[in-house]
Design an enzyme around this catalytic site. Structure first.
Site, PDB file in Angstrom:
ATOM      1  N   SER A 149       0.846  -1.207   0.000  1.00 14.02           N
ATOM      2  CA  SER A 149       0.000   0.000   0.000  1.00 14.02           C
ATOM      3  C   SER A 149       0.870   1.241   0.000  1.00 14.02           C
ATOM      4  CB  SER A 149      -0.876   0.018   1.255  1.00 14.02           C
ATOM      5  OG  SER A 149      -1.425   1.309   1.463  1.00 14.02           O
ATOM      6  N   TYR A 154      -1.239  -1.011  10.222  1.00 20.21           N
ATOM      7  CA  TYR A 154      -1.370  -1.272   8.782  1.00 20.21           C
ATOM      8  C   TYR A 154      -0.075  -0.902   8.036  1.00 20.21           C
ATOM      9  CZ  TYR A 154      -3.726  -1.140   4.168  1.00 20.21           C
ATOM     10  OH  TYR A 154      -4.106  -1.338   2.858  1.00 20.21           O
TER      11      TYR A 154
END
Ligand code: CAA
Ligand code: NAP
Length: 249
Positions: free
Chosen positions: A142, A155
């Protein structure tokens, strides 16, 4: 192009479904993994509506945070459909909170689902790929694993870990015909980003040079290239697909 068996973890999700469609269009047989019973229904409807049937698609239940369950799923897929030559690690979750408010459960769930899962799946397919002398492992990281993000220590740590995993495994298997790469999406229009509070999401989208969120197809096109023979000299790479949100050399 040769028809290959591709396993897409989280294959029934927003980005996963886009990847499944594109890989089928590229001539592959896709197996979409899911974990929540019932979540495969939308995928089955969408694939059928796109004209894809059991000749080119299958579904596989399995919790990729569980090493043994992942192994059992891989063995069942290979017994039924044949060897997995393309693995796309797409399963992922968010549990956003500032560190001051983040529970240990939110930390461990994100690390297990977004990072440990990549070990679990890769470990179970790597021997076969090496023995056959051809394989593609593509990990979804990401933009926030690269640049960090307010409220995402868990995350961002997991997605940055995925990039380190990608590079290290790439060293180990490139001489065996197996490439290992990452794709780092920016903000893509799926359930994951729809869960962000409206005002925060609008502010984020306002900062994307492209002026819009990405689509699952934007990500799938990069995956299809990395899954092909045309990318055989690319390994340990990270392809950003983020509409210009974060540009770096
Ligand atoms: N930068 C700096 N300060 C910020 C901030 C930011 N981006 N956002 C909030 N703050 C400040 C607030 O002004 C407030 O300050 P004061 O205490 O001085 O008033 C404080 O931080 C609020 O802190 P809280 O812990 O109370 O924040 P919250 O609970 O209201 O919200 C959050 C925290 C849930 C993480 C929320 O900020 C959020 O949803 N952020 C978006 C995170 C994000 O981008 N997630 C992406 C999900 S999709 C995905 O992950 C896919 C992908 O890979 C791209
Ligand atoms: P999504 O629609 O919520 O899909 C996530 C998928 O992960 C779901 O299909 C879910 O399966 C699956 N999953 C979760 N936990 C699992 C587990 N333990 N075992 C197996 N599967 C599991 O989200 P998405 O946006 O498509 O995200 C896909 C990937 O892209 C994630 O890794 C995400 O971090 C990454 N990503 C997304 C964005 C974005 O902006 N959307 C940006 C960058 C990176 P069930 O449906 O069965 O629960």
């Amino acid at each position: 192009m040769d028809k290959k068996i591709a396993l897409i973890t989280g294959g029934v999700g927003g980005i996963g479904t886009g990847i499944c469609k594109t890989l089928v269009q590229n001539g592959h047989f896709v197996v979409a993994n899911y974990v929540v019973p019932g979540s495969e229904t939308r995928w089955q409807d969408e694939m059928a509506a796109a004209g894809f049937n059991g000749d080119c698609t299958a579904i596989a239940f399995g919790d990729v945070t569980d090493f043994e369950a992942t192994g059992a799923m891989v063995r069942a897929i290979e017994a039924t459909h044949g060897p997995i030559s393309i693995l796309v690690n797409c399963a992922g979750i968010t549990r956003d909170a500032t560190l001051r408010k983040m529970s240990p459960e939110a930390w461990h769930a994100v690390i297990a689902t977004n990072l440990t899962s990549v070990f679990n799946t890769s470990k179970h397919v790597i021997e076969g790929m090496v023995e056959r002398g051809w394989g593609r492992i593509i990990n979804i990281s990401s933009v926030n694993g690269v640049k960090g993000q307010f409220g995402q220590t868990n995350y961002s740590a997991a997605k940055a870990g995925v990039l380190g995993f990608t590079k290290s495994l790439a060293y180990e298997v490139i001489r065996k015909g197996v490439t290992v790469n990452a794709v780092s999406p920016g903000y893509i229009d799926t359930d994951m980003t729809r869960a962000i509070r409206d005002d925060i999401r609008e502010e984020i989208v306002g900062g994307i040079p492209a002026g819009r969120m990405g689509t699952p197809e934007d990500i799938a096109n990069a995956i299809a290239f990395l899954a092909s023979d045309a990318s055989s000299y690319i390994t340990g790479a990270n392809i950003s697909v983020n509409g210009g949100l974060h540009m770096y050399a």
